[in-house]
Design a protein around this motif. Structure first.
Motif, PDB file in Angstrom:
ATOM      1  N   LEU A  58      28.530  34.786  46.571  1.00 50.54           N
ATOM      2  CA  LEU A  58      27.677  35.606  47.426  1.00 50.54           C
ATOM      3  C   LEU A  58      28.387  35.933  48.740  1.00 50.54           C
ATOM      4  O   LEU A  58      28.825  35.049  49.466  1.00 50.54           O
ATOM      5  CB  LEU A  58      26.361  34.873  47.709  1.00 50.54           C
ATOM      6  N   GLU A  82      32.153  38.788  46.837  1.00 48.64           N
ATOM      7  CA  GLU A  82      32.259  39.140  45.428  1.00 48.64           C
ATOM      8  C   GLU A  82      33.631  39.736  45.126  1.00 48.64           C
ATOM      9  O   GLU A  82      34.205  40.444  45.953  1.00 48.64           O
ATOM     10  CB  GLU A  82      31.179  40.160  45.036  1.00 48.64           C
ATOM     11  N   ARG A 119      35.719  42.423  43.248  1.00 44.67           N
ATOM     12  CA  ARG A 119      35.388  43.748  42.749  1.00 44.67           C
ATOM     13  C   ARG A 119      36.539  44.328  41.951  1.00 44.67           C
ATOM     14  O   ARG A 119      37.701  43.989  42.165  1.00 44.67           O
ATOM     15  CB  ARG A 119      35.032  44.675  43.898  1.00 44.67           C
ATOM     16  N   ARG A 120      36.165  45.189  41.011  1.00 44.55           N
ATOM     17  CA  ARG A 120      37.150  45.836  40.155  1.00 44.55           C
ATOM     18  C   ARG A 120      36.693  47.281  40.029  1.00 44.55           C
ATOM     19  O   ARG A 120      35.580  47.538  39.583  1.00 44.55           O
ATOM     20  CB  ARG A 120      37.133  45.134  38.797  1.00 44.55           C
ATOM     21  N   GLY A 125      35.576  49.036  42.283  1.00 49.71           N
ATOM     22  CA  GLY A 125      34.360  49.204  43.075  1.00 49.71           C
ATOM     23  C   GLY A 125      33.142  48.482  42.526  1.00 49.71           C
ATOM     24  O   GLY A 125      32.145  48.348  43.216  1.00 49.71           O
ATOM     25  N   PHE A 126      33.212  48.017  41.279  1.00 47.92           N
ATOM     26  CA  PHE A 126      32.067  47.310  40.711  1.00 47.92           C
ATOM     27  C   PHE A 126      32.342  45.812  40.672  1.00 47.92           C
ATOM     28  O   PHE A 126      33.495  45.378  40.699  1.00 47.92           O
ATOM     29  CB  PHE A 126      31.765  47.814  39.300  1.00 47.92           C
ATOM     30  N   LEU A 127      31.275  45.029  40.602  1.00 50.36           N
ATOM     31  CA  LEU A 127      31.439  43.583  40.561  1.00 50.36           C
ATOM     32  C   LEU A 127      32.193  43.188  39.296  1.00 50.36           C
ATOM     33  O   LEU A 127      31.891  43.666  38.208  1.00 50.36           O
ATOM     34  CB  LEU A 127      30.077  42.887  40.565  1.00 50.36           C
ATOM     35  N   ASP A 128      33.167  42.318  39.456  1.00 53.34           N
ATOM     36  CA  ASP A 128      33.923  41.849  38.304  1.00 53.34           C
ATOM     37  C   ASP A 128      33.329  40.526  37.833  1.00 53.34           C
ATOM     38  O   ASP A 128      33.801  39.454  38.190  1.00 53.34           O
ATOM     39  CB  ASP A 128      35.392  41.681  38.684  1.00 53.34           C
ATOM     40  N   GLU A 129      32.262  40.622  37.025  1.00 55.67           N
ATOM     41  CA  GLU A 129      31.542  39.421  36.605  1.00 55.67           C
ATOM     42  C   GLU A 129      32.436  38.497  35.780  1.00 55.67           C
ATOM     43  O   GLU A 129      32.337  37.275  35.871  1.00 55.67           O
ATOM     44  CB  GLU A 129      30.309  39.810  35.779  1.00 55.67           C
ATOM     45  N   VAL A 130      33.302  39.095  34.959  1.00 55.45           N
ATOM     46  CA  VAL A 130      34.129  38.283  34.073  1.00 55.45           C
ATOM     47  C   VAL A 130      35.056  37.385  34.888  1.00 55.45           C
ATOM     48  O   VAL A 130      35.147  36.181  34.662  1.00 55.45           O
ATOM     49  CB  VAL A 130      34.931  39.178  33.105  1.00 55.45           C
ATOM     50  N   GLU A 131      35.729  37.989  35.857  1.00 57.15           N
ATOM     51  CA  GLU A 131      36.666  37.219  36.673  1.00 57.15           C
ATOM     52  C   GLU A 131      35.929  36.168  37.507  1.00 57.15           C
ATOM     53  O   GLU A 131      36.378  35.023  37.616  1.00 57.15           O
ATOM     54  CB  GLU A 131      37.450  38.182  37.579  1.00 57.15           C
ATOM     55  N   GLU A 178      33.118  34.729  36.782  1.00 52.89           N
ATOM     56  CA  GLU A 178      32.653  33.655  35.907  1.00 52.89           C
ATOM     57  C   GLU A 178      33.809  32.744  35.510  1.00 52.89           C
ATOM     58  O   GLU A 178      33.658  31.533  35.427  1.00 52.89           O
ATOM     59  CB  GLU A 178      31.979  34.251  34.672  1.00 52.89           C
ATOM     60  N   ARG A 179      34.990  33.362  35.300  1.00 53.49           N
ATOM     61  CA  ARG A 179      36.147  32.553  34.916  1.00 53.49           C
ATOM     62  C   ARG A 179      36.490  31.563  36.028  1.00 53.49           C
ATOM     63  O   ARG A 179      36.689  30.377  35.792  1.00 53.49           O
ATOM     64  CB  ARG A 179      37.349  33.461  34.635  1.00 53.49           C
TER      65      ARG A 179
END
Lengths: 426, 257
Positions: free
Chosen positions: B104, B107, B109-110, B112-118, B120-121
């Protein structure tokens, strides 16, 4: 106390019963396996009270079955097509309400703002001869400005937004009446841009089917690429079967809708705009830094502040979004009746917009919900309204039924929240 | 000549209006060491944490970082030095999942969007090092147990690779099992070479975990102890002020610090 602790321990120790995050890789090569894992995950979600959009889908199906059995014209292409246009105006306003609910606040001014924007457009375009596109932009920006003013006042003074916007409800309604002046009702150009918003249909069959195919294709591509990235670095990922099933269900719904719409007048422009806006804002909320901040504010303002988020900036922006969506929704509502009057934006509009967001599954307590709840909630509300009209039921009964659905939605929301917290107390 | 301590406070004073909350506080924290900060209610423990974390900067006194004089005027300064703080109320967003809470405000970003995968890893990597039971990373934090939430809060503070960790009453609201989990976690952090300043009311925790204990009483230092050699009673009497032991206090500071 004791069994609470046990449930928490179980869900941690046994990966099979926990939800998607910890699902082991390479599970479910076969359909049955995938179904089983979905079923387990689903049971856990039920237990956690994370029902999401399931109750509203059940309600919607029930409403459709009841009215279809009362009157066989209910599920006719004509009625469903009209329904898809009728939900757009209030639905767009409800999308703005979803944003405000997510930060745990309420915007009571959206009805008045939608009327104000429509009045601004009508006066500029019809009375003053400003070109339609310019009047349209000014009307929408009026909504943005009004929302930003309210948002900033609420964020700075820390007076709850519903109080600030209650003052706004009166103020902007007064401003609308002032702008409309003594003329009362202004009729819009029947063939103009705004009138086209809800009267234009893409009549060729390929339009509706194309949109359905593109939608399903994009969802599949997004989940597939997510899966490949997760797989490449050895993280848990969805199986191809599961992705296929999810996309399949979506595709069936999309193509069925396209089929029905094509049997009347084709794909309504209004409905397409609605879906694009909802999908776009859903991505903004769930996949951008800004959206994450909105959810964080709903989870706890103090926590957000400690994580050095710009609380005042985000709160102002959220109310500005809600004002903008109210203005756009107001233009669609004006387009539907091609006129703006002193009654624009009044009546049950505000209540319907809030009810739609809540019925669709957005929490009144903040932090939970998506823009899609505006679509689902509006479908329920308009289905009831249209079913009542078709079966000649008095409007009094319609209010009572919508009220009952809203009450049920609030109870489910509260239950879901309590259930989640009970699980955390172990 | 031993290496200078990672973090040292010399003669730190803090005043709220007419109330002198901290007076001439001395404190040293070394890498790979857990220092317990003890004291009765109102002894100034929380204020001291605020001074170190930059929330409420000191009025007077010197703060040394690896022997150099540094200024901590804002939370930002503390973070830049490598000081992370976990507050007692954790300040987590209950509706966000574990990954969302960890990142929080920072974040990844990839395009411009959140890179959830990275994200989470990295979360997975971090938590696997820290905790025995990795909670479901995609469950909302409100549905985790309080011990798991504590783990998440600590993990979040570790994201910026801090070298000093301030823990404010990390076990205050936990049951026995979860307390043990958190204590294990702190133990592992010490093994990784972090310096930990642990505020606690619980003598059991202190005995189990801390290498040293610093006692505050009425805003002043009231003794430094080697937890492994000094009896619990001595520490408690220092906290309550039952036995004013001035010579011992001075001596222990010379020998052990």
């Amino acid at each position: 106390m004791n069994d609470r602790r046990r449930t928490a321990d179980e869900s941690r120790d046994d990966p099979d019963t926990s939800t998607k995050g910890t699902r082991p890789p390479h599970r479910g090569r076969r359909v049955t396996d995938a179904l089983e894992s979905r079923a387990t995950a689903f049971r856990v979600r039920l237990g956690l009270g994370e029902l999401g959009s399931l109750p509203v889908v059940v309600v919607l199906v029930a409403v459709w079955i009841v009215f279809q059995s009362l009157n066989e014209n209910f599920l006719s292409p004509r009625n469903l097509s009209n329904l898809s246009v009728d939900i757009v105006g209030t639905g767009l306003i409800a999308v703005g309400i979803v944003f405000v609910l997510l930060i745990g606040q309420l915007d009571l001014s959206v009805g008045s703002v939608s009327g104000l924007a429509a009045a601004v457009f009508a006066v500029l375009n019809v009375n003053s001869g400003v070109p339609e596109w310019l009047a349209l932009i000014i009307a929408v920006l009026t909504g943005t400005a009004v929302g930003a003013i309210q948002g900033f006042s609420f964020a700075r003074t820390r007076v709850p937004a519903f109080v600030v916007t209650l003052a706004g409800l009166l103020t902007w309604n007064g401003l609308m009446l002032y702008i409309l002046g003594t003329s009362g009702t202004i009729n819009l150009d029947e063939n103009g841009l705004v009138a086209d918003l809800t009267s234009y249909y893409f009549t060729h069959d390929s339009a509706a089917y194309g949109v359905a195919a593109i939608g399903a294709g994009l969802v599949f591509l997004a989940s597939y690429r997510d899966r490949q990235r997760r797989k490449a670095i050895g993280m848990p990922h969805r199986s191809l079967v599961e992705i296929g099933m999810r996309t399949g269900v979506l595709a069936v719904v999309a193509f069925a809708a396209a089929f029905v719409l094509n049997r009347f007048q084709g794909l309504p422009l209004a409905f397409l705009i609605f879906l694009v806006v909802v999908a776009g804002l859903d991505i903004v909320l769930r996949r951008t830094h800004y959206g994450r901040q909105v959810y964080a504010l709903g989870g706890g303002v103090e926590a957000a502040r400690r994580a050095s988020l710009g609380v005042i900036r985000v709160q102002t922006a959220v109310l500005a979004v809600s004002g903008t969506m109210a203005a756009i929704g107001g233009l669609f509502l004006a387009s539907r009746i091609t006129s703006v009057s002193q009654a624009s934006g009044s009546g049950v509009l505000l209540l319907n917009a809030i009810a739609a967001a809540v019925i669709g599954g957005t929490s009144l307590f903040g932090g939970r919900g998506t823009t899609w709840s505006a679509v689902l909630g509006m479908l329920v509300i308009e289905s009831v309204a249209s079913g009542m009209a078709i079966t000649d039921t008095p409007v009094a009964v319609q209010f009572m039924i919508t009220g009952g659905v809203l009450f049920a939605a609030v109870v489910i929301d509260s239950f879901a929240r309590r259930s989640q917290e009970a699980h955390g107390r172990a | 000549m031993p290496a200078p301590p990672l973090l040292a406070l010399r003669g730190v004073c803090k005043r709220y209006g007419v109330l002198q909350v901290l007076e001439d506080i001395e404190l040293e924290v070394r890498a790979g060491q857990v220092v317990a900060l003890l004291g009765d209610n109102g002894a100034g423990k929380s204020t001291l944490v605020k001074v170190i974390s930059g929330v409420a900067p000191a009025d007077k006194g010197v703060i040394e970082w690896e022997g150099r004089n540094v200024q901590i005027r804002r939370p930002h300064d503390a973070r830049d030095l490598g000081i992370a703080t976990v507050y007692q109320d954790l300040a987590l967003c209950g509706n966000l999942d574990v990954v969302g809470n960890l990142f929080l405000g920072r974040e990844i970003r990839r395009f411009g969007f959140l890179d959830e995968v990275e994200m989470e890893r990295r979360t997975r990597e971090l938590l696997e090092h820290l905790a025995t039971g990795v909670p479901d990373l995609r469950a909302p934090v409100v549905s985790l147990s309080s011990g798991q939430r504590q783990t998440v809060a600590i993990a979040r503070s570790l994201l910026g690779d801090p070298r000093v960790l301030l823990l404010d009453e990390p076990t205050a609201s936990l049951g026995i099992r979860q307390t043990n989990e958190v204590l294990d976690l702190v133990d592992r952090l010490r093994d990784r070479g972090l310096a930990v300043l642990l505020i606690s009311h619980n003598m059991g925790d202190v005995k189990a975990l801390a290498d040293r204990a610093a006692v505050l009483r009425l805003g002043r230092n009231n003794g430094f102890f080697d937890v492994n050699t000094v009896s619990q009673e001595q520490i408690i009497s220092s906290i309550t002020g039952a036995a004013e032991n001035v010579p011992r206090r001075m001596a222990s500071r010379e020998e052990e610090w």
